[in-house]
Design a protein around this motif. Structure first.
Motif, PDB file in Angstrom:
ATOM      1  N   ARG A 248       0.831  -1.208   0.000  1.00 45.32           N
ATOM      2  CA  ARG A 248       0.000   0.000   0.000  1.00 45.32           C
ATOM      3  C   ARG A 248       0.867   1.260   0.000  1.00 45.32           C
ATOM      4  NH1 ARG A 248      -2.414   0.713   4.491  1.00 45.32           N
ATOM      5  NH2 ARG A 248      -1.474  -0.989   5.678  1.00 45.32           N
ATOM      6  N   ASP A 249       0.369   2.317  -0.642  1.00 48.02           N
ATOM      7  CA  ASP A 249       1.127   3.564  -0.745  1.00 48.02           C
ATOM      8  C   ASP A 249       1.518   4.118   0.624  1.00 48.02           C
ATOM      9  OD1 ASP A 249       0.988   3.471  -3.470  1.00 48.02           O
ATOM     10  OD2 ASP A 249      -0.673   4.886  -3.659  1.00 48.02           O
ATOM     11  N   ALA A 250       0.623   4.020   1.587  1.00 50.99           N
ATOM     12  CA  ALA A 250       0.888   4.576   2.916  1.00 50.99           C
ATOM     13  C   ALA A 250       2.002   3.842   3.640  1.00 50.99           C
ATOM     14  CB  ALA A 250      -0.393   4.533   3.757  1.00 50.99           C
ATOM     15  N   VAL A 251       2.276   2.605   3.232  1.00 52.69           N
ATOM     16  CA  VAL A 251       3.285   1.782   3.903  1.00 52.69           C
ATOM     17  C   VAL A 251       4.678   2.016   3.315  1.00 52.69           C
ATOM     18  CG1 VAL A 251       3.988  -0.613   4.368  1.00 52.69           C
ATOM     19  CG2 VAL A 251       1.585   0.035   4.527  1.00 52.69           C
ATOM     20  N   ILE A 252       4.736   2.451   2.058  1.00 52.00           N
ATOM     21  CA  ILE A 252       6.023   2.590   1.371  1.00 52.00           C
ATOM     22  C   ILE A 252       7.007   3.519   2.098  1.00 52.00           C
ATOM     23  CG2 ILE A 252       7.103   3.498  -0.730  1.00 52.00           C
ATOM     24  CD1 ILE A 252       4.803   2.207  -2.304  1.00 52.00           C
ATOM     25  N   PRO A 253       6.576   4.703   2.614  1.00 53.21           N
ATOM     26  CA  PRO A 253       7.525   5.536   3.361  1.00 53.21           C
ATOM     27  C   PRO A 253       8.113   4.838   4.587  1.00 53.21           C
ATOM     28  CG  PRO A 253       5.590   6.814   2.763  1.00 53.21           C
ATOM     29  CD  PRO A 253       5.273   5.390   2.443  1.00 53.21           C
ATOM     30  N   VAL A 254       7.337   3.994   5.234  1.00 52.52           N
ATOM     31  CA  VAL A 254       7.835   3.253   6.400  1.00 52.52           C
ATOM     32  C   VAL A 254       8.915   2.267   5.974  1.00 52.52           C
ATOM     33  CG1 VAL A 254       7.214   1.731   8.299  1.00 52.52           C
ATOM     34  CG2 VAL A 254       5.599   3.485   7.539  1.00 52.52           C
ATOM     35  N   ILE A 255       8.670   1.582   4.850  1.00 56.24           N
ATOM     36  CA  ILE A 255       9.667   0.632   4.342  1.00 56.24           C
ATOM     37  C   ILE A 255      10.954   1.360   3.976  1.00 56.24           C
ATOM     38  CG2 ILE A 255      10.192  -1.013   2.496  1.00 56.24           C
ATOM     39  CD1 ILE A 255       7.240  -1.691   2.343  1.00 56.24           C
ATOM     40  N   ILE A 256      10.833   2.523   3.338  1.00 52.82           N
ATOM     41  CA  ILE A 256      12.014   3.294   2.952  1.00 52.82           C
ATOM     42  C   ILE A 256      12.763   3.793   4.190  1.00 52.82           C
ATOM     43  CG2 ILE A 256      12.786   5.402   1.793  1.00 52.82           C
ATOM     44  CD1 ILE A 256      10.556   4.956  -0.238  1.00 52.82           C
ATOM     45  N   ALA A 257      12.031   4.182   5.224  1.00 47.64           N
ATOM     46  CA  ALA A 257      12.670   4.613   6.470  1.00 47.64           C
ATOM     47  C   ALA A 257      13.479   3.466   7.078  1.00 47.64           C
ATOM     48  CB  ALA A 257      11.622   5.112   7.460  1.00 47.64           C
TER      49      ALA A 257
END
Length: 394
Positions: A248-257
């Motif tokens: 999900r789009d909302a999860v991608i920043p967390v994965i990148i972090a």
């Protein structure tokens, strides 16, 4: 070199690490929200957004070459690094006033000029402040602190977006630009007050575009890096791949972090490892991890695969980014390091354009897995070449 001089030089390395931290923090508070600001606040077309950011990439690469050569000729790394960070800070803080296409283009170019200006002389200053036996540690520390800034920047921006949620959208973005821009001035104070210029360089020589450093072991490494980079497309394709398997789009920043945190925490250990077993050995390990990771992205079928692959991808970055710069410093004479770092940094940035074009073509014309198979292949070829060329010298 006596113990006092070693301590002074290591102090320089640490301060330059914090310079990189606050520079990265400022940049990565602003960069993640710029596309939305362009589109929703300024109403720019996708073509204009691409033109602006493409222009920034080009000016950064050009200035890396020029500033590297200039810093070698004048022998003044610190002052050029100072000027670079000053330009970036001005470009970022004035984004709060941006109200149209030409103004935002001008400010992004000012930031790009600053970014390109400071990179090569900063790397050369780190190298000059390091003992050859601890070069890997020094560049690993740089990458760790820089990446920690990149890890925290988007998280701070996410918090500020929630904090300013009740403000009008243009006010919300400009407040974040103001805060991020003010943080960009911290490196300037650190450089001016605490960084010590290291003696060296060819004072008084006439400036000219001098690419004579492209010879010997540096030329061989340069060629190998071009082969590897041809398969190292924009990380945007990793995000697209994540979305294609259901992340999900909302999860991608967390994965990148998490990726950035993995990269940051392992940068210093990887640098120390390169001091002990050799730069090429660690780079070769990193490229092997890259190849396995890209094969993983090609074969990924579930969201949890992406989480695991991004974590491993951080290991690749930690074993190559800082270590490769330590290798450049190791195989190039001190008086030519600025030029070498400028050419190295600029060429890697410029080759990312055809690399991403190839990846996009393979994605559209073959399959979403094809760019990752190609990247893995280029990595394996680079491993073979760097082994055959025997680049590292004692």
């Amino acid at each position: 070199m006596d113990d006092k001089e070693k301590r002074e030089k290591m102090h320089n390395v640490k301060i330059l690490g914090w310079v990189a931290f606050f520079g990265g923090l400022s940049q990565d508070m602003i960069i993640p929200i710029l596309p939305t600001f362009y589109a929703q606040v300024l109403g720019l077309s996708k073509e204009m957004i691409g033109l602006i950011e493409g222009s920034v990439t080009t000016i950064v690469s050009f200035m890396r070459i020029i500033s590297g050569i200039v810093s070698d000729k004048v022998g003044k790394r610190k002052s050029i690094v100072f000027i670079g960070y000053l330009f970036s800070a001005i470009g970022r803080v004035l984004l709060t006033l941006a109200n149209g296409t030409y103004m935002v283009l001008g400010l992004r170019l000012i930031d790009g000029i600053g970014k390109g200006t400071k990179d090569a002389p900063r790397d050369a200053l780190v190298a000059k402040s390091s003992d050859k036996k601890s070069m890997g540690f020094s560049f690993g520390l740089q990458r760790m602190l820089d990446t920690l800034g990149s890890f925290l920047g988007p998280l701070i921006t996410a918090f500020l977006m929630m904090l300013f949620a009740n403000y009008a959208i243009h006010i919300r973005y400009k407040l974040i630009f103001l805060i991020g821009g003010l943080i960009a001035f911290v490196p300037i104070f650190l450089i001016g007050l605490y960084v010590v210029e290291q003696k060296g360089g060819k004072l008084g020589t006439t400036f000219k575009l001098d690419f004579s450093v492209l010879k010997g072991k540096f030329l061989l490494f340069f060629i190998v890096m071009l082969v590897f980079t041809l398969g190292n497309s924009s990380d945007a394709f990793l995000i697209l791949r994540a979305r294609s398997v259901g992340v999900r789009d909302a999860v991608i920043p967390v994965i990148i972090a998490i990726f950035n945190l993995s990269y940051a925490l392992l940068s210093v250990p990887s640098g120390i490892l390169s001091d002990r077993i050799g730069r090429v050995n660690v780079i070769r390990l990193g490229w092997f991890i890259y190849a396995i990771t890209y094969l993983g992205f090609a074969l990924a079928r579930a969201p949890w695969h992406i989480w695991a692959l991004y974590l491993i991808y951080g290991i690749y970055y930690s074993t190559t980014e800082g270590v490769a710069k330590a290798l450049v410093a190791h195989i190039v004479d001190e008086q030519n390091r600025g030029t070498a770092f400028g050419l190295y940094n600029a060429s890697m940035g410029l080759l990312a354009i055809p690399a991403s074009f190839i990846a996009g073509y393979l994605w559209d014309k073959v399959s979403p897995s094809a760019p990752f198979y190609f990247g893995a292949l280029c990595s394996f070829i680079a491993i073979i070449l760097i082994t055959l060329f025997k680049i590292e010298k004692s």
